[in-house]
Design a protein around this motif. Structure first.
Motif, PDB file in Angstrom:
ATOM      1  N   ASN A  49     -13.806  29.418  74.421  1.00 49.70           N
ATOM      2  CA  ASN A  49     -14.630  28.619  73.668  1.00 49.70           C
ATOM      3  C   ASN A  49     -13.664  29.431  72.313  1.00 49.70           C
ATOM      4  OD1 ASN A  49     -16.374  26.102  73.854  1.00 49.70           O
ATOM      5  ND2 ASN A  49     -17.481  28.196  75.225  1.00 49.70           N
TER       6      ASN A  49
ATOM      7  N   SER B 285     -31.579  26.119  75.617  1.00 51.41           N
ATOM      8  CA  SER B 285     -30.125  25.778  75.402  1.00 51.41           C
ATOM      9  C   SER B 285     -29.937  27.234  74.246  1.00 51.41           C
ATOM     10  CB  SER B 285     -29.747  24.162  74.703  1.00 51.41           C
ATOM     11  OG  SER B 285     -30.526  23.964  73.371  1.00 51.41           O
TER      12      SER B 285
ATOM     13  N   PHE C 141     -27.400  30.884  73.615  1.00 51.76           N
ATOM     14  CA  PHE C 141     -26.156  31.347  72.563  1.00 51.76           C
ATOM     15  C   PHE C 141     -26.931  32.350  71.664  1.00 51.76           C
ATOM     16  CE2 PHE C 141     -25.538  26.485  72.637  1.00 51.76           C
ATOM     17  CZ  PHE C 141     -24.371  26.349  72.136  1.00 51.76           C
TER      18      PHE C 141
ATOM     19  N   TRP D 289     -20.564  31.996  70.825  1.00 52.03           N
ATOM     20  CA  TRP D 289     -20.388  31.486  72.093  1.00 52.03           C
ATOM     21  C   TRP D 289     -20.548  32.388  72.941  1.00 52.03           C
ATOM     22  CZ3 TRP D 289     -19.333  26.040  73.287  1.00 52.03           C
ATOM     23  CH2 TRP D 289     -19.904  25.076  72.177  1.00 52.03           C
TER      24      TRP D 289
ATOM     25  N   ARG E 120     -19.249  22.354  76.942  1.00 53.36           N
ATOM     26  CA  ARG E 120     -19.429  21.383  76.247  1.00 53.36           C
ATOM     27  C   ARG E 120     -21.240  20.557  76.340  1.00 53.36           C
ATOM     28  NH1 ARG E 120     -17.740  16.479  73.037  1.00 53.36           N
ATOM     29  NH2 ARG E 120     -19.349  15.555  72.594  1.00 53.36           N
TER      30      ARG E 120
ATOM     31  N   TYR F 284     -24.227  22.859  74.300  1.00 49.21           N
ATOM     32  CA  TYR F 284     -23.810  22.666  73.142  1.00 49.21           C
ATOM     33  C   TYR F 284     -24.313  20.994  73.061  1.00 49.21           C
ATOM     34  CZ  TYR F 284     -21.744  19.931  68.790  1.00 49.21           C
ATOM     35  OH  TYR F 284     -21.545  19.118  67.968  1.00 49.21           O
ATOM     36  N   ASP F 285     -24.381  20.353  73.645  1.00 48.49           N
ATOM     37  CA  ASP F 285     -24.934  18.915  72.816  1.00 48.49           C
ATOM     38  C   ASP F 285     -26.401  19.191  73.530  1.00 48.49           C
ATOM     39  OD1 ASP F 285     -22.932  17.411  73.440  1.00 48.49           O
ATOM     40  OD2 ASP F 285     -22.346  16.768  75.336  1.00 48.49           O
TER      41      ASP F 285
ATOM     42  N   ARG G 220     -27.635  20.297  69.954  1.00 47.27           N
ATOM     43  CA  ARG G 220     -27.564  19.612  69.079  1.00 47.27           C
ATOM     44  C   ARG G 220     -28.624  18.124  69.265  1.00 47.27           C
ATOM     45  NH1 ARG G 220     -21.736  16.461  66.901  1.00 47.27           N
ATOM     46  NH2 ARG G 220     -22.491  15.106  68.870  1.00 47.27           N
TER      47      ARG G 220
ATOM     48  N   HIS H  63     -24.042  26.708  64.012  1.00 47.96           N
ATOM     49  CA  HIS H  63     -24.816  27.102  65.757  1.00 47.96           C
ATOM     50  C   HIS H  63     -24.208  25.607  66.505  1.00 47.96           C
ATOM     51  CE1 HIS H  63     -28.118  26.469  63.368  1.00 47.96           C
ATOM     52  NE2 HIS H  63     -29.143  25.542  65.354  1.00 47.96           N
ATOM     53  N   THR H  64     -24.183  24.072  65.549  1.00 48.77           N
ATOM     54  CA  THR H  64     -24.654  23.033  66.468  1.00 48.77           C
ATOM     55  C   THR H  64     -23.304  22.233  65.856  1.00 48.77           C
ATOM     56  OG1 THR H  64     -25.100  21.705  64.629  1.00 48.77           O
ATOM     57  CG2 THR H  64     -26.923  22.681  66.266  1.00 48.77           C
TER      58      THR H  64
ATOM     59  N   GLU I  97     -19.728  21.745  67.064  1.00 45.32           N
ATOM     60  CA  GLU I  97     -18.608  21.072  68.288  1.00 45.32           C
ATOM     61  C   GLU I  97     -17.013  22.063  68.854  1.00 45.32           C
ATOM     62  OE1 GLU I  97     -16.725  17.993  70.964  1.00 45.32           O
ATOM     63  OE2 GLU I  97     -17.528  17.441  69.293  1.00 45.32           O
TER      64      GLU I  97
ATOM     65  N   ASN J  15     -17.930  26.473  64.977  1.00 43.22           N
ATOM     66  CA  ASN J  15     -19.587  27.658  65.402  1.00 43.22           C
ATOM     67  C   ASN J  15     -19.300  28.596  64.691  1.00 43.22           C
ATOM     68  OD1 ASN J  15     -18.262  27.880  68.077  1.00 43.22           O
ATOM     69  ND2 ASN J  15     -19.753  29.592  67.448  1.00 43.22           N
TER      70      ASN J  15
END
Length: 484
Positions: free
Chosen positions: A194, A301, A305, A418, A424, A427-428, A431, A443-444, A446, A449
Motif C-alpha cells: 500500500n 476491521s 488498521f 496501513w 482492499r 478497507y472495504d 468503510r 482512514h476510509t 481507498e 489514507n
C-alpha cells in the motif's frame, strides 16, 4: 457460505430496511458526527444532492479536526497537517486546487534534495556529503526494488512485508526520513503493497508544498464549509444553526427505523442516518458506544488498521545559530536511537526573522514526549542541537510548542497507517455501513489514507454511498473476498 457473501447479505438486508423506513418518514435526515475535513466534505456532498436536513455535531469548539493552527511566538503555525502532498502530477490534487487557485494561500515547495549536505553526527559535526549521498543512493535502490517486489505480491496481502531497516546511525536516519517521516511508523509495521508505489505521489506528483499562511491551513475546511453552511459576511464565521460545537457524542443507537445520538451534555438527536466522521483512533476507544454493538467483522476491521502519531515540535530561540541560505531548510540528526529528534526544519523563507525551528518525531518517541513535561522536551531538544553544533553558542529555547494528538480523547493520534497484511478487503470493511451508520474519514480513503486530500475525497465517497441508499434505494454494499 463464504464470509464475504454473508457480510454482503447482512448489509443488504439492513440497508434495505433502512431505506424503506426513511422513505416512509418523508425524506432523509442525517447527523454528521465530526467537523473535520471528511465531515465537512460529506456535508457539502449531501447538500449538493439535495439532502440539507442535517446537523453536524463537533466535539471541540472549532471545525477542522486535525487541521489546526495556533499562534506560537508571534506567528501562526500548524499543529497538525501542514503540507499539500502531491502536486504537479498527471492528476490535479483537489486540495491544491483550493489552496493555490481558490484561496491563494502562501505556500513553499519543500526541497529535500540537499540532505546529504545537512546530516549531522550524533556527537557533532557534519558527515561528508559523498558518504551520505552513497547511503541515499543505496536507499533509493532498495526503494525501487521494493516497488518491483510489491507489484509481484498477491493482492490479498498475505505476502506483504517491509524490511526492518538498518541499525547504523546515518543509515537509520535516512531510512527514517524515507518512511517514518511520511507514514509516522517504521517500515517493519508498514504495508509494502500500500506504499510502493504510493498513489498520492504516483497520481498527483512528487512535489510537496508547505502551507505558511496566517489564515491557516484550516481556511481550506472553512472554504468548503462556506459553500453550504451560512456564514457571517463580515467576519466569515460560520453561523449556520446546523453546526453545533462542543457536542461530544457518547452513544449511537441504530435501529431499522432510525438512529438516536446522545451527547455528553445529555442532548438527544434523532435522524434517519448518521455519518460518523471521527478518527480511527477514536473508533478504537470507548468514547462512542454503539447500541447494538457493532458486528464483529466491523470491530475487527477497525483494529486491523494503525493510528499513528506524528508530532511537530516548535522551538523559539533568542537568536539564530543554524545554517541558512539555499539548500539548508532541512537537516538531519543521526542518533543511534531511531527517531530521536531526527528531522529538523528552519523557517528562513516561511517565517523570516522568527528564530523558530521545527523538529518532527513520530510513533514511540511521540508517545514518550507527550507523557513528559514541555521543559523536559525543551532540554532534550536543545541538548541535541548543542551536540549538532558544538562550535556554536546554542542558547536555551525561550518557547516550545508540543502538540499532544495522542493524548487528546477527541483524536487519539494524527492519521491512519496501513500495516502489513491489510489490503482492499479490510478497507472495504472499514468503510462499509452498518445499518444506518455510515463511516468516513481519511482512514476510509481507498488510495489516500493519512492525507488531507484523502479525508476530503473520503467524505465525498461516503456521502455518495449514503445518497445512493437514501435517494435511489441502492443500498447493497459489496465486500469482495480477501483473495479475490
Amino acid at each position: 457460505m463464504k464470509l464475504s457473501v454473508a457480510i454482503a447479505l447482512v448489509l443488504l438486508v439492513a440497508q434495505y430496511a433502512s431505506s424503506l423506513a426513511a422513505a416512509a418518514a418523508g425524506g432523509p435526515r442525517v447527523i454528521i458526527v465530526g467537523a473535520g475535513m471528511s465531515g465537512i466534505s460529506a456535508g457539502k456532498r449531501l447538500s449538493d444532492a439535495g439532502i440539507s436536513d442535517f446537523v453536524i455535531l463537533e466535539a471541540t469548539d472549532r471545525i477542522g479536526g486535525r487541521i489546526h493552527k495556533t499562534n506560537f511566538a508571534g506567528v501562526d503555525v500548524e499543529m497538525g497537517a501542514n503540507w499539500v502532498e502531491g502536486v504537479t502530477g498527471k492528476e490535479m490534487n483537489p486540495i491544491w486546487t483550493i489552496v493555490n487557485d481558490e484561496l491563494k494561500l502562501r505556500t513553499f515547495n519543500s526541497d529535500y534534495d540537499h540532505l546529504a549536505n545537512n546530516t549531522y553526527k550524533q556527537n557533532g559535526g557534519l558527515y561528508e556529503e559523498a558518504f551520505v549521498q552513497k547511503i541515499i543512493d543505496r536507499a533509493d535502490e532498495v526503494e525501487e526494488s521494493g516497488g518491483k517486489l510489491s507489484a509481484s505480491l498477491h493482492a490479498s496481502g498475505s505476502e506483504d512485508i517491509m524490511p526492518w531497516g538498518p541499525s547504523a546511525a546515518v543509515d537509520m536516519v535516512i531510512d527514517y526520513c524515507k518512511y517514518d517521516y511520511e507514514f509516522a511508523e517504521p517500515p517493519r509495521v508498514t504495508s509494502l503493497q500500500n506504499t510502493k508505489p504510493l498513489p498520492t505521489f504516483n497520481n498527483f506528483g512528487d512535489e510537496v508544498h508547505f502551507v505558511a499562511d496566517q489564515r491557516g491551513y484550516e481556511s481550506v475546511v472553512y472554504h468548503v464549509a462556506g459553500k453550504y453552511l451560512r456564514t457571517d459576511k463580515s467576519s466569515g464565521a460560520i453561523v449556520d444553526p446546523r453546526l453545533k460545537l462542543n457536542k461530544v457524542v457518547r452513544d449511537i443507537t441504530y435501529l431499522p427505523r432510525g438512529v438516536t445520538v446522545k451527547t455528553e451534555d445529555g442532548q438527544i438527536y434523532r435522524a434517519d442516518y448518521v455519518m460518523l466522521s471521527v478518527s480511527l483512533g477514536v473508533l478504537q476507544t470507548d468514547l462512542i458506544r454503539f447500541k447494538p454493538q457493532l458486528p464483529a467483522w466491523k470491530i475487527v476491521s477497525i483494529y486491523q488498521f494503525d493510528m499513528s502519531v506524528y508530532t511537530k515540535i516548535f522551538l523559539k530561540f533568542p537568536k539564530r545559530f543554524w545554517p541558512e541560505g539555499p539548500g539548508t531548510e532541512f537537516f538531519l540528526y543521526a542518533s543511534g536511537r531511531r527517531g530521536y529528534y531526527p528531522v529538523w526544519q528552519q523557517f528562513e523563507k516561511q517565517y523570516p526573522g522568527s528564530n523558530v525551528l521545527l523538529v518532527t518525531v513520530t510513533d514511540e518517541e511521540s508517545r514518550r514526549i507527550e507523557q513528559q513535561s514541555d521543559n523536559q522536551t525543551r532540554a532534550e531538544a536543545v541538548e541535541v542541537l548543542r551536540k549538532m553544533f558544538p562550535g556554536k553558542q546554542v542558547p536555551d529555547a525561550t518557547d516550545i510548542l508540543v502538540p499532544r494528538w495522542w493524548s487528546n480523547r477527541f483524536f487519539k493520534g494524527t492519521f491512519s497507517n496501513w500495516p502489513i497484511g491489510v489490503n482492499r478487503y479490510e478497507y472495504d470493511q472499514i468503510r462499509a455501513p452498518v445499518g444506518r451508520v455510515y463511516f468516513t474519514g481519511e482512514h476510509t480513503s481507498e488510495h489516500y489514507n493519512g492525507y488531507v486530500h484523502g479525508a476530503y475525497l473520503a467524505g465525498i465517497d461516503s456521502a455518495d454511498i449514503l445518497i445512493k441508499c437514501a435517494q435511489k434505494k441502492i443500498c447493497k454494499y459489496i465486500v469482495q473476498g480477501k483473495y479475490k
